[in-house]
Scaffold this motif. Structure first.
Motif, PDB file in Angstrom:
ATOM      1  N   THR A  33      57.495  13.325  50.433  1.00 39.06           N
ATOM      2  CA  THR A  33      58.649  13.749  49.634  1.00 39.06           C
ATOM      3  C   THR A  33      59.819  12.788  49.813  1.00 39.06           C
ATOM      4  O   THR A  33      60.512  12.446  48.842  1.00 39.06           O
ATOM      5  CB  THR A  33      59.066  15.171  50.041  1.00 39.06           C
ATOM      6  OG1 THR A  33      57.955  16.056  49.875  1.00 39.06           O
ATOM      7  CG2 THR A  33      60.227  15.655  49.178  1.00 39.06           C
ATOM      8  N   VAL A  75      57.422  12.678  40.705  1.00 41.37           N
ATOM      9  CA  VAL A  75      56.178  13.454  40.666  1.00 41.37           C
ATOM     10  C   VAL A  75      54.972  12.543  40.903  1.00 41.37           C
ATOM     11  O   VAL A  75      54.036  12.894  41.632  1.00 41.37           O
ATOM     12  CB  VAL A  75      56.054  14.196  39.329  1.00 41.37           C
ATOM     13  CG1 VAL A  75      54.712  14.915  39.222  1.00 41.37           C
ATOM     14  CG2 VAL A  75      57.194  15.202  39.175  1.00 41.37           C
ATOM     15  N   VAL A  77      58.600  21.524  38.548  1.00 39.08           N
ATOM     16  CA  VAL A  77      57.581  20.699  37.895  1.00 39.08           C
ATOM     17  C   VAL A  77      57.692  20.804  36.375  1.00 39.08           C
ATOM     18  O   VAL A  77      57.613  19.798  35.662  1.00 39.08           O
ATOM     19  CB  VAL A  77      56.181  21.118  38.381  1.00 39.08           C
ATOM     20  CG1 VAL A  77      55.104  20.354  37.616  1.00 39.08           C
ATOM     21  CG2 VAL A  77      56.044  20.880  39.866  1.00 39.08           C
ATOM     22  N   TYR A 128      53.404  11.432  44.494  1.00 37.86           N
ATOM     23  CA  TYR A 128      52.470  12.235  45.272  1.00 37.86           C
ATOM     24  C   TYR A 128      51.016  11.828  45.032  1.00 37.86           C
ATOM     25  O   TYR A 128      50.131  12.270  45.762  1.00 37.86           O
ATOM     26  CB  TYR A 128      52.645  13.719  44.951  1.00 37.86           C
ATOM     27  CG  TYR A 128      53.903  14.305  45.538  1.00 37.86           C
ATOM     28  CD1 TYR A 128      53.911  14.791  46.838  1.00 37.86           C
ATOM     29  CD2 TYR A 128      55.085  14.362  44.808  1.00 37.86           C
ATOM     30  CE1 TYR A 128      55.068  15.328  47.393  1.00 37.86           C
ATOM     31  CE2 TYR A 128      56.245  14.895  45.347  1.00 37.86           C
ATOM     32  CZ  TYR A 128      56.226  15.369  46.641  1.00 37.86           C
ATOM     33  OH  TYR A 128      57.379  15.879  47.184  1.00 37.86           O
ATOM     34  N   VAL A 188      58.502  17.761  33.800  1.00 35.53           N
ATOM     35  CA  VAL A 188      57.613  17.446  32.675  1.00 35.53           C
ATOM     36  C   VAL A 188      58.373  17.506  31.358  1.00 35.53           C
ATOM     37  O   VAL A 188      58.199  16.646  30.474  1.00 35.53           O
ATOM     38  CB  VAL A 188      56.420  18.412  32.667  1.00 35.53           C
ATOM     39  CG1 VAL A 188      55.599  18.243  31.395  1.00 35.53           C
ATOM     40  CG2 VAL A 188      55.542  18.177  33.896  1.00 35.53           C
ATOM     41  N   VAL A 195      58.686  26.182  42.330  1.00 34.34           N
ATOM     42  CA  VAL A 195      57.809  25.032  42.112  1.00 34.34           C
ATOM     43  C   VAL A 195      57.499  24.860  40.638  1.00 34.34           C
ATOM     44  O   VAL A 195      57.579  23.755  40.082  1.00 34.34           O
ATOM     45  CB  VAL A 195      56.506  25.198  42.924  1.00 34.34           C
ATOM     46  CG1 VAL A 195      55.514  24.109  42.564  1.00 34.34           C
ATOM     47  CG2 VAL A 195      56.801  25.161  44.400  1.00 34.34           C
TER      48      VAL A 195
END
Length: 353
Positions: A213, A244, A85, A247, A89, A81
């Motif tokens: 998702t 991202v 992520v 969500y 980023v 995860v």
């Protein structure tokens, strides 16, 4: 002497009983919301960790079935995860850095064009620049306090994210212990019912996360393809940002779409920026009116109207966090209700007799 029957009809008495139940449940929910709001720093990581656990549990199960130790599998899942992520980023930040100067220049050119065509005497950019010192002096204190407040919010968010990640690790590793603890705390004779309710609620949350998702993947793919066709730089990074941001309902889509439009404006000009805006708007309209109601209604087994009402109610109660948690919490409550109905509703044979 025989006691006379109630003067009120049976239907009225049932309605009164249901009103009492609704009032009691509403009171308990209201008190619970107030307690969660007062303890939001501790409650928010727990709720986010539950969502993350629901999303990552299939990966954890595959690792365990492959022979990986439970603690190692939970750790690898959390590392995955962080890597995903963090990679998203990094891609987004790299794309923004590459086009940052162009974005600023494009905004300056747009401001200059607006000032030349629509500006009046005393409203040009030079006048604004000459009064900048006075404006900064006047609003400096407010800006400083806002910066300090923003830094504290960012620090609190980072702390909650780290705590949520740690909780995801423990939730994945110790899920079997949680079931045992729940059964141990249950009153006598209710352990099976409580376990079934908890499992049904968690399955509903898992369905919500799968649906979210899938929606995020569809949005990111469509917008990435559109940006590639328009030859907007950093299309993959912007697509990752869209994935991202999906969500976080509404706000995430707005921010990711705004960044995509700014990048298109900086590198490709106003026309391509308008086309980019059209692509983003079309995808978001399809998501809001088709994907979100249809997919979420199937994955969480709720009517689309209930999904929309839950999002609206969550936004009114707790803002962005409420929008994020409204549907999974409603799905969990719906799962509990379905489980209770399946267990305690009278069967057709009993009703016929």
């Amino acid at each position: 002497m025989q006691v006379p029957r109630a003067l009120l009809p049976e239907s009225v008495r049932r309605l009164a009983a249901w009103c009492v139940v609704v009032l009691l449940v509403s009171g308990v929910v209201y008190v619970g919301i107030q307690v969660c709001a007062a303890l939001r720093t501790a409650v928010t990581p727990v709720l986010l960790a539950l969502l993350g656990t629901a999303l990552l549990r299939p990966l954890y199960r595959r690792l365990v079935r492959a022979g990986v130790n439970g603690s190692v599998a939970a750790g690898l899942t959390c590392v995955a995860v962080v890597a995903v992520v963090g990679g998203a980023v990094y891609i987004v930040v790299a794309a923004l850095i590459d086009t940052g100067d162009q974005i600023v220049a494009s905004l300056k050119d747009a401001a200059t064009s607006v000032a030349e065509h629509f500006g009046a005497a005393g409203t040009s950019l030079d006048d604004v620049a000459s009064n900048a010192r006075e404006l900064l002096t006047k609003f400096g204190g407010t800006a400083a306090s806002n910066v300090i407040s923003g830094v504290s919010v960012v620090g609190e968010s980072i702390a909650m994210a780290v705590l949520a990640l740690l909780l995801v690790f423990f939730f994945l590793r110790d899920a079997h212990r949680a079931v045992g603890a729940l059964r141990g705390m249950a009153p006598q004779g209710t352990a099976d019912v409580l376990e079934a309710m908890a499992r049904r609620a968690f399955e509903a949350v898992e369905g919500f996360m799968r649906g979210t998702t899938l929606i995020a993947l569809i949005d990111a793919t469509c917008i990435t393809v559109g940006l590639l066709i328009l030859k907007v730089p950093g299309a993959v990074g912007l697509g990752a940002l869209v994935f991202v941001g999906a969500y976080v309902p509404y706000l995430g889509a707005f921010l990711s779409g705004a960044v995509a439009v700014l990048v298109a404006l900086a590198d490709r000009g106003v026309v391509i920026a308008l086309w980019t805006f059209g692509v983003v708007l079309a995808v978001q309209v399809i998501e809001g009116h088709v994907l979100q109601p249809v997919i979420q209604s199937r994955t969480v087994q709720m009517h689309p109207a209930v999904v929309l009402l839950a999002i609206t109610a969550g936004a009114s109660v707790a803002g962005i966090l409420g929008m994020l948690l409204a549907v999974p919490l409603t799905a969990a409550a719906s799962g509990v209700v379905h489980e209770l109905r399946a267990r305690y509703a009278p069967s057709s044979g009993a009703s016929a007799s």
